[in-house]
Design an enzyme around this catalytic site. Structure first.
Site, PDB file in Angstrom:
ATOM      1  N   ASN A 167      54.815 108.477  83.866  1.00 37.03           N
ATOM      2  CA  ASN A 167      54.444 108.694  85.268  1.00 37.03           C
ATOM      3  C   ASN A 167      53.573 107.569  85.821  1.00 37.03           C
ATOM      4  O   ASN A 167      53.012 107.700  86.909  1.00 37.03           O
ATOM      5  CB  ASN A 167      53.740 110.048  85.437  1.00 37.03           C
ATOM      6  CG  ASN A 167      52.430 110.126  84.664  1.00 37.03           C
ATOM      7  OD1 ASN A 167      52.092 109.233  83.891  1.00 37.03           O
ATOM      8  ND2 ASN A 167      51.694 111.206  84.867  1.00 37.03           N
ATOM      9  N   HIS A 337      43.649 115.240  90.133  1.00 38.94           N
ATOM     10  CA  HIS A 337      44.090 113.846  89.978  1.00 38.94           C
ATOM     11  C   HIS A 337      45.498 113.640  90.512  1.00 38.94           C
ATOM     12  O   HIS A 337      46.040 112.551  90.436  1.00 38.94           O
ATOM     13  CB  HIS A 337      44.008 113.414  88.521  1.00 38.94           C
ATOM     14  CG  HIS A 337      45.157 113.843  87.652  1.00 38.94           C
ATOM     15  ND1 HIS A 337      45.627 115.132  87.593  1.00 38.94           N
ATOM     16  CD2 HIS A 337      45.932 113.130  86.783  1.00 38.94           C
ATOM     17  CE1 HIS A 337      46.634 115.189  86.737  1.00 38.94           C
ATOM     18  NE2 HIS A 337      46.840 113.997  86.235  1.00 38.94           N
ATOM     19  N   ALA A 339      49.276 116.079  92.038  1.00 40.63           N
ATOM     20  CA  ALA A 339      49.885 117.346  92.437  1.00 40.63           C
ATOM     21  C   ALA A 339      49.981 118.315  91.260  1.00 40.63           C
ATOM     22  O   ALA A 339      49.787 119.518  91.415  1.00 40.63           O
ATOM     23  CB  ALA A 339      51.270 117.093  93.020  1.00 40.63           C
TER      24      ALA A 339
END
Length: 408
Positions: A167, A337, A339
């Site tokens: 990510n 930090h 969603a």
């Protein structure tokens, strides 16, 4: 009271999760952590909470006299950088693929698997700005590798200023006034992973005789006053510095790439604190709360002291936010930090197709292949609901929308 109170047999858990889903497994993981005798006052849980490896993502774990290495995890110092540039949307090229390619060329990203292959995610010849940042890390690296020679055989210097995989991302965004922002997400790369993995295993070996009495083996800890506690803190502090400098180096190289494409000055002559931010969201440090010095582990959470600026990214294709902390002591001055996932990467890959990814990211110049389906926006919580749940933790200063996204 904007939080849900979860009582346990030891410390309570305060959850800023109104209006957002929380998995049963994540709740149980939080209850297990709260059972540890050295938890200070309570655990604070952010609205992006979800089950994590070793510890719950979106949790703030305050401790006295001990630290849990698995709560910090292996992506030590992972966090965000954001820079508000002097450019506006009109300065960007019509063909954003050209800009994306320039960023991908400027910053090594991804990973090459297999032996005897050059790793595309590492530098072959690191640039001058990476050398300068490595100089800040060299003394700490010498201590680390002299005491623990195993860390000589890691990706370290050649990973500084590189993105990684998963990510981690680099984005070009626009705010409400169409001002261009650069935003990026990465951590301490290979060396941080090696440090985290080693000390997590070491804590479990050190507690071998009593490990089975813990709610989970991931809760193995080092006691303050021991050699390994001190060494872990020193190693983690070094990895967190590596992560911060890693993001700084990438930011510098993205600025250069953006400048080469637009042929315009990217950095503003004077940048305000709210316009250039570098913040961790996976880390541990000593802080003062409720009048006492404690260790605070933020596992997928950002420091949000009164007036402190932070970054809360949405999923790929969703909104992101530059925020200012409200200094809510009950949360140990923290916020989310991001969603937060609503499903695992494996489930997302089974549930969604490349066509779904193309539709969901139609307005973003980014990869849209099968390898990034696990990052599809629908795999994440609604960022608006997440922000509403923490309205007493932060205030929004800028709302950003992505136009370019680079993934590893």
């Amino acid at each position: 009271m904007n939080y849900e109170l979860l009582t346990t047999e030891n410390a309570p858990v305060k959850m800023w999760t109104k209006g957002v889903p929380v998995e049963a497994d994540a709740r149980q993981q939080l209850i297990n952590t709260a059972k540890m005798p050295f938890i200070f006052k309570h655990i604070a849980v952010m609205p992006d909470v979800h089950l994590g490896k070793g510890s719950t993502i979106g949790s703030v774990i305050p401790t006295k006299g001990a630290i849990i290495p698995a709560a910090v995890g292996v992506d030590i110092g992972c966090g965000m950088n954001a820079l508000r540039t002097a450019l506006t949307a009109e300065d960007l090229p019509e063909n954003l693929a050209e800009l994306r390619q320039a960023i991908e060329t400027a910053v090594p990203h991804g990973r090459t698997t297999g032996r005897c292959k050059r790793d595309k995610g590492a530098w072959e010849n690191p640039p001058v700005n990476v050398d300068a940042k490595w100089a800040e890390l060299e003394a700490g690296y010498q201590w680390l590798t002299q005491k623990y020679p195993r860390f000589l055989n890691t990706n370290n210097y050649k990973h500084l200023g590189t993105l990684g995989t998963g990510n981690h991302f680099i984005e070009i965004c626009l705010d409400e006034s169409d001002q261009v922002w650069i935003m990026l997400h990465s951590g301490s790369r290979g060396i941080g992973n090696a440090i985290g993995t080693y000390f997590i295993d070491l804590a479990q070996k050190e507690m071998q005789e009593t490990l089975e009495t813990l709610p989970s083996r991931d809760l193995a800890y080092f006691m303050e006053g021991t050699e390994y506690f001190d060494d872990y803190l020193k190693a983690v502090a070094w990895a967190q510095l590596f992560a911060s400098l890693n993001r700084d180096a990438m930011m510098e190289n993205v600025v250069t790439a953006l400048q080469s494409i637009t042929q315009k000055t990217v950095r503003q002559p004077q940048t305000l604190a709210m316009e250039e931010i570098n913040c961790h969201h996976n880390y541990v440090q000593k802080e003062q709360h409720f009048g006492e010095e404690i260790y605070v582990t933020r596992k997928g959470a950002v420091s949000a002291r009164a007036g402190q600026y932070g970054i809360i990214p949405g999923s790929m294709g969703a909104k992101s936010f530059i925020v200012r902390g409200l200094g809510n002591e009950e949360s140990f001055c923290s916020c989310s930090h991001g969603a937060g996932r609503v499903m695992s990467r494996t489930k997302a890959k089974k549930l969604f197709s490349v066509e779904d990814q193309i539709r969901a990211t139609a307005h973003v110049e980014c990869r849209k292949d099968a390898e990034v389906i696990d990052e599809i926006p629908m795999a994440y919580k609604d960022i608006d609901a997440v922000m509403a749940a923490q309205s007493d933790l932060v205030e929004v200063i800028y709302t950003l929308r992505q136009v370019v996204c680079v993934k590893g």
